[in-house]
Design an enzyme around this catalytic site. Structure first.
Site, short mmCIF file in Angstrom:
data_model
loop_
_atom_site.label_atom_id
_atom_site.label_comp_id
_atom_site.label_asym_id
_atom_site.label_seq_id
_atom_site.Cartn_x
_atom_site.Cartn_y
_atom_site.Cartn_z
CE LYS A 78 5.24 0.11 0.41
NZ LYS A 78 6.46 -0.54 -0.16
CB SER A 158 7.37 1.65 -3.41
OG SER A 158 7.54 0.51 -2.60
CB SER A 182 10.42 -0.59 -2.16
OG SER A 182 10.12 -0.26 -3.49
#
Lengths: 494, 95
Positions: A78, A158, A182
């Site tokens: 990420k 997210s 998330s």
């Protein structure tokens, strides 16, 4: 062996050890899959050269018999995790030119254990969002579509890039972060497994900060076993993060397959929302039946402050974000927009550098921390947080080992469908996950089946502090009992 | 509680974010939607409840007061949008 990307992380690990193929071959297979999946926009930046270098080094270590626990396994990272020498953007314009001279503690542990980096994954800007639509690099498109439809759906957020990449077989597993859901919500939307460990289990050092008392790192993977393998490498105390907890990291994989006979599972009545879809209710009942069939004892419980968690979160998280994001001032790193004086330079830099959702949250946070409002909003929200944690403590003190809930109130929705008029509409996605962050507890999302449109739905298990092992044991039972999660149709292949 | 346009401008200024007149109206309605949502916390009885200050009950870790890092000025200024030698360059602050 023509499709190495169909293997799970555990299978790939075992076959690499048995020298059935090389880390380089495995990495090449994934790089080809990434190249063919540009339409998903899951990666902000693939790093093929670095991946092949790391794979070559892994092959050399394997040849010497020096394999680490993740030797030669290609992962996506990420783009909130700092990676030495590789741009780290947090999906924000304000960090578009930032190249960290160091690795986050978590990624450095992955490289220590032999993993290969395929590239940096897309996310909501600064991890603020539940649909991956706030990214400065554009939305991630879910590999999943409704039956008979070609509408683009969100992968959740997210960690939308992480979830989409794992579901579309663009990496064996991915790092993610979870501040209000998330990791778990995108895992739920994409038929993958995501665990947010206990606060303090993984170091936050080198991960771009959003809300420091809520942020935790964790993996998204295809199976429960894969999540257990990755978490073991990601977790552990770190002198650079004073909130990381000094406890040894267990071998989580040993918990996968362990009997759950006699374990007490709480079913909280407050998670039964008015107007909740019948499919979510039915999924929840299936989860209860699967755990009961495996010998667990099901008990009804009450967590009376549940409904206050989301509003309290939307005070605490923006407050911490407004403070954390004060560092983006156009001076030390990132974007700078010139102004006639230093104040105008700050204001222009931040206006151009931050997207709408980030600006909104910084302003809400600034407001609730400002003179005259601090006690009414911020202090009150932190008191409510104490009450939320107390609810869980009482339930656990009564012998409950873990709590079973739905992971999300619905399946994935369309890109552009939610939150354009009222931001709160988007926030409601995290209604089942946010309590866990507020109390600092571990939570795992595990697929439970498909809805009538063919989209994944998931269950969430919430555990006692630092009892991730229990979550892995229980989640594996659900994984084993639920209908097998199919792969999404590869419509995106170029 | 809701915010008026003057308050929106004040918050924007405190946040060091430039806003245009068009944006103020938008922000006002968005911020008020969020504030209306969090308003329900007013009904919670928090009498005698301590605010949470540490997520996990633990003592803050301390370490020996020693220099453990340094001499990396090149790395520290490497990402600066404007720099001279080992200095960050900003517009004139003091007249």
């Amino acid at each position: 062996m023509n499709d190495l990307t169909s293997l799970t992380l555990a299978e790939a690990r075992d076959r690499l050890r048995a020298r059935q193929f090389s880390a380089t071959e495995l990495t090449q297979a994934y790089l080809a899959a990434i190249e063919a999946a540009r339409r998903l926009n899951a990666f902000i930046k693939p790093t093929p050269e670095r991946a092949l270098e790391m794979a070559k080094a892994a092959d050399e270590r394997i040849a010497r018999g020096e394999s680490g626990p993740l030797e030669g396994l290609p992962l996506g990272i990420k783009d909130l995790y700092c990676t030495k020498g590789v741009a780290t953007t947090a999906a924000s314009r304000i960090l578009q030119s930032f190249v960290p001279p160091y690795d986050s503690t978590v990624t450095s542990q992955l490289w220590r254990d032999g993993a290969v980096m395929l590239g940096k994954l897309n996310l909501d800007e600064f991890a603020m969002g539940s649909s991956n639509e706030t990214s400065a690099y554009g939305p991630v498109v879910s590999p999943w579509r409704r039956n008979g439809s070609d509408e683009s759906l969100v992968p959740g957020g997210s960690s939308g890039g992480s979830a989409a990449a794992v579901a579309a077989r663009l990496c064996l597993g991915a790092t993610a972060t979870d501040t209000g859901g998330s990791i778990r919500q995108p895992a739920a939307f994409t038929g993958t497994v995501g665990i947010k460990p206990t606060y303090g289990r993984c170091s936050r050092w080198g991960i771009v900060a959003f809300a420091s008392s809520l942020d935790q790192a964790g993996p998204i993977t295809r199976t429960v076993r894969d999540a257990a393998i990755l978490l073991r490498s990601m977790a552990g105390p770190d002198p650079k993060d004073s909130t990381s907890v000094d406890r040894p990291v267990p071998d989580y994989e040993l918990a996968v397959g362990r009997s759950i006979k006699g374990k007490k599972i709480g079913i909280p009545k407050e998670y039964r929302l008015e107007g909740m879809s019948g499919e979510i209710e039915a999924l929840w009942q299936s989860g209860i039946a699967w755990l009961r069939d495996a010998g667990a004892e099901i008990v009804d419980i009450s967590l009376p402050h549940t409904k206050h968690a989301l509003p309290a979160y939307y005070i605490v998280a923006p407050a911490e974000a407004s403070s954390n994001l004060a560092r983006y001032d156009g001076v030390r790193y990132g974007l700078r927009v010139p102004g006639k004086d230093v104040r105008e330079m700050y204001e222009r830099t931040r206006a151009e550098g931050f997207g709408d959702e980030v600006r909104r949250r910084i302003m809400i946070g600034t407001y609730v921390l400002s003179a005259g409002y601090y006690d009414a909003y911020y202090v009150r929200a932190q008191k409510v947080r104490t009450l939320i944690r107390r609810d869980f403590e009482e339930v656990f003190a009564n012998g409950v080992h873990a709590i079973l809930t739905p992971a999300t109130p619905s399946a994935a929705f369309g890109i552009g469908e939610k939150g354009s008029a009222d931001p709160v509409e988007m926030y409601l996605n995290d209604i089942f996950t946010v309590t866990v962050n507020m109390a600092g507890l571990p939570g795992i999302a595990v697929p439970g089946g498909l809805d009538k449109d063919g989209l994944p739905l998931a269950l969430q298990l919430i555990g006692r502090p630092f009892d991730e092992e229990m979550l892995f044991s229980l989640a594996q039972v659900i994984e084993g009992a639920a209908p097998e999660m199919p792969s999404p149709q590869a419509w995106w292949r170029a | 509680m809701s915010v008026d346009t003057t308050t929106v401008r004040r918050i924007a200024h405190l946040s060091r974010i430039a806003v245009t007149d068009d944006e103020v109206a938008h922000l006002q309605s968005e911020l008020n939607a969020i504030l209306a949502f969090v308003e329900q916390l007013r009904g919670v009885d928090v009498e005698g409840v301590e605010p949470m200050t540490s997520v996990m009950p633990m003592q803050l870790k301390k370490r020996a007061d020693q220099v453990t890092d340094g001499f990396i000025a090149d790395e520290i200024v490497a990402n600066a949008p404007r720099r001279e030698d080992h200095f960050f360059v900003v517009p004139k602050v003091v007249e």
